[in-house]
Each structure stands twice: as C-alpha cells, then as structure tokens.
Design an enzyme around this catalytic site. Sequence first.
Site, PDB file in Angstrom:
ATOM      1  N   GLY A  26       0.744  -1.044   0.132  1.00 36.77           N
ATOM      2  CA  GLY A  26       0.009  -0.095   0.064  1.00 36.77           C
ATOM      3  C   GLY A  26       0.948   1.263  -0.032  1.00 36.77           C
ATOM      4  O   GLY A  26       1.977   0.946  -0.082  1.00 36.77           O
ATOM      5  N   ASP A  81       3.508  -2.627   8.229  1.00 44.08           N
ATOM      6  CA  ASP A  81       2.375  -2.625   7.147  1.00 44.08           C
ATOM      7  C   ASP A  81       1.377  -1.545   7.643  1.00 44.08           C
ATOM      8  O   ASP A  81       1.013  -0.962   8.577  1.00 44.08           O
ATOM      9  CB  ASP A  81       1.774  -3.982   7.183  1.00 44.08           C
ATOM     10  CG  ASP A  81       0.953  -4.148   5.992  1.00 44.08           C
ATOM     11  OD1 ASP A  81       0.654  -3.268   5.139  1.00 44.08           O
ATOM     12  OD2 ASP A  81       0.372  -5.238   5.915  1.00 44.08           O
ATOM     13  N   GLY A  82       0.520  -1.157   6.520  1.00 43.04           N
ATOM     14  CA  GLY A  82      -0.433  -0.169   6.661  1.00 43.04           C
ATOM     15  C   GLY A  82      -1.741  -0.843   7.031  1.00 43.04           C
ATOM     16  O   GLY A  82      -1.893  -2.106   7.481  1.00 43.04           O
ATOM     17  N   ALA A  83      -3.026   0.074   7.299  1.00 44.98           N
ATOM     18  CA  ALA A  83      -4.116  -0.690   7.488  1.00 44.98           C
ATOM     19  C   ALA A  83      -5.217   0.768   7.062  1.00 44.98           C
ATOM     20  O   ALA A  83      -4.883   1.692   6.844  1.00 44.98           O
ATOM     21  CB  ALA A  83      -4.265  -0.465   9.116  1.00 44.98           C
ATOM     22  N   GLY A  96      -7.521  -3.161   1.753  1.00 39.93           N
ATOM     23  CA  GLY A  96      -7.753  -2.032   0.659  1.00 39.93           C
ATOM     24  C   GLY A  96      -6.992  -2.394  -0.535  1.00 39.93           C
ATOM     25  O   GLY A  96      -7.674  -1.921  -1.540  1.00 39.93           O
ATOM     26  N   GLU A 103      -0.761 -10.549   3.846  1.00 44.71           N
ATOM     27  CA  GLU A 103      -0.566  -9.895   4.882  1.00 44.71           C
ATOM     28  C   GLU A 103      -0.826 -10.489   6.160  1.00 44.71           C
ATOM     29  O   GLU A 103       0.016 -10.293   7.290  1.00 44.71           O
ATOM     30  CB  GLU A 103      -1.336  -8.663   4.901  1.00 44.71           C
ATOM     31  CG  GLU A 103      -0.540  -7.540   3.743  1.00 44.71           C
ATOM     32  CD  GLU A 103      -1.704  -6.543   3.288  1.00 44.71           C
ATOM     33  OE1 GLU A 103      -1.214  -5.359   2.628  1.00 44.71           O
ATOM     34  OE2 GLU A 103      -2.853  -6.495   3.613  1.00 44.71           O
TER      35      GLU A 103
HETATM   36  C1  5RP Z   1      -3.352  -3.901   1.494  1.00 44.62           C
HETATM   37  C2  5RP Z   1      -3.509  -3.048   2.821  1.00 44.62           C
HETATM   38  C3  5RP Z   1      -3.202  -1.681   3.160  1.00 44.62           C
HETATM   39  O1  5RP Z   1      -2.137  -1.639   4.105  1.00 44.62           O
HETATM   40  C4  5RP Z   1      -4.265  -1.035   3.299  1.00 44.62           C
HETATM   41  O2  5RP Z   1      -5.063  -0.758   2.397  1.00 44.62           O
HETATM   42  C5  5RP Z   1      -3.667   0.650   3.679  1.00 44.62           C
HETATM   43  O3  5RP Z   1      -3.078   1.360   2.440  1.00 44.62           O
HETATM   44  P1  5RP Z   1      -2.672   2.780   2.421  1.00 44.62           P
HETATM   45  O4  5RP Z   1      -1.531   2.606   3.107  1.00 44.62           O
HETATM   46  O5  5RP Z   1      -2.311   2.803   1.042  1.00 44.62           O
HETATM   47  O6  5RP Z   1      -3.548   3.437   2.876  1.00 44.62           O
HETATM   48  O7  5RP Z   1      -4.218  -3.590   3.553  1.00 44.62           O
HETATM   49  O8  5RP Z   1      -4.058  -4.979   1.209  1.00 44.62           O
END
Ligand code: 5RP
EC number: 5.3.1.6
Length: 221
Positions: A26, A81-83, A96, A103
């Site tokens: 992400g 990792d993001g969320a 997302g 993940e």
């Molecule tokens: C991908 C994810 C991402 O971590 C999540 O969608 C957040 O994305 P971003 O950092 O672009 O806002 O779960 O599967």
Amino acid sequence: MNAKKAAADKAVELIQSGMTIGLGTGSTAYWAIHRIAERMNEEGLRIEAVSSSKQSEELANQLGIPIIPFSEVKSIDITIDGADEVDRDTNLIKGGGGALLREKIIASNSNRFVVIVDESKMVPTLGKFPLPIEIVPFATELTIRRLEQLGCRPVIRMADQATFITDNGNWIIDCHFDEISNPGELGERIKTIPGVVEHGLFVRMANTVVVGHADGTTTVQ
Ligand code: 5RP
C-alpha cells in the site's frame, strides 16, 4: 510533512541489521520500503525481507532490498504494514490493496507487527471502510449470500472493468457493514463460511501502531 511517510520513517527506526523483515503493501508501506532502502545505502543496514504482495516485491527488487521466498523464512522479526482502519483496541481492517491474505500470514508469523497509518485511519469503531474478504471464485453467489446473512452489503471488487484478482488467484468481496461492534466475533463467523479464504479483520494482532500527523508521530502501545 507527509503523515504516511512520517509514520513509516518512525517505524523503520525499529529495524536492526540481521533482522528478517515483513514488507506490507500500500501507499504507507511504500514509504517504509523506501526508508529501509535508504538506511541500507546510508548506514549499511543489512536485512532480508519477505513480501506480502507482488507489488511490494517489485518495489523492493527495484530498490535492492533482498527478498527471500516465504518457504525459506525461519522467523520474521518485524513486519511493518499499513491499515485501512484502526479502532480504540488497535483492531484493524486491512485489504484495501487486496493483499490481506499474505499480509495476515506474514503478520501472524512475526515477532512484532507494527502498523503504520496517518491519523485519518484512527476510528472509534471499525466498519465505515468496507471489509475486504478474499473468496475462491467457485460458487461466488452462494458465498455472497452467506455473507449477506451476516448483515452486510457485499460488492465484488472490480479493477479496470474486470473482476479484481488477488496475487493468490482469488476474488475480493468488499462487505459494507457501516459498523462492526464486535470484530472478534464477526471474524470467527466469517471464517466458518466455506468459500471464504480470509477476511481483513486483524483482531488483537498489532503490537504497535505508529500514527503519522502533519507535525510528527504518536505511538500506540
Ligand atoms: C493492502 C492493505 C493496506 O495496508 C491498506 O489498504 C492501507 O493502504 P494505504 O497505506 O495505501 O492507505 O491492507 O491490502
């Protein structure tokens, strides 16, 4: 300051030479991967990494970060990792970007799971963001009907006017719940539906959440 970059930079400070790192997916994980490469070039940081997606693996390859196959991983020291949403108890919605299965595998096999978000992702209760659920394409209609019975409005994810296909060859259903008051219970019920591969609720998995703001970061836990 870019809040996503601020959170990513802060989290990457936790990495030390010799570690095996889980790379997220992400636009926030993007900054973490860049910062890891910078530290390798500037300070001689030596790490190896596993990737949660083809997208992040390509970026890591471009930046010279050594990627090892998951089959060769003995243990993962830190995953960053993001969320999409983080609630008061640091439960998460993820997926997302469609990478939730890998993940979750990587996060659950990590000694420390560090989540990086900008402050817009912090919510009192999960659910405004539609919950991504990875399903096998076989018997999609039946699986969707079972998801509907849980009280959501399921939408098959599309990309470029075609069904979105995950790195694992599956589909994503984005489930609109509006509010998820008990993520643990909902996650368990979703997992009982044959045809569901994995869902994007990460309940009590995050060890640390680094929140980026325009003027710096705060850390939860
Ligand atoms: C991908 C994810 C991402 O971590 C999540 O969608 C957040 O994305 P971003 O950092 O672009 O806002 O779960 O599967």
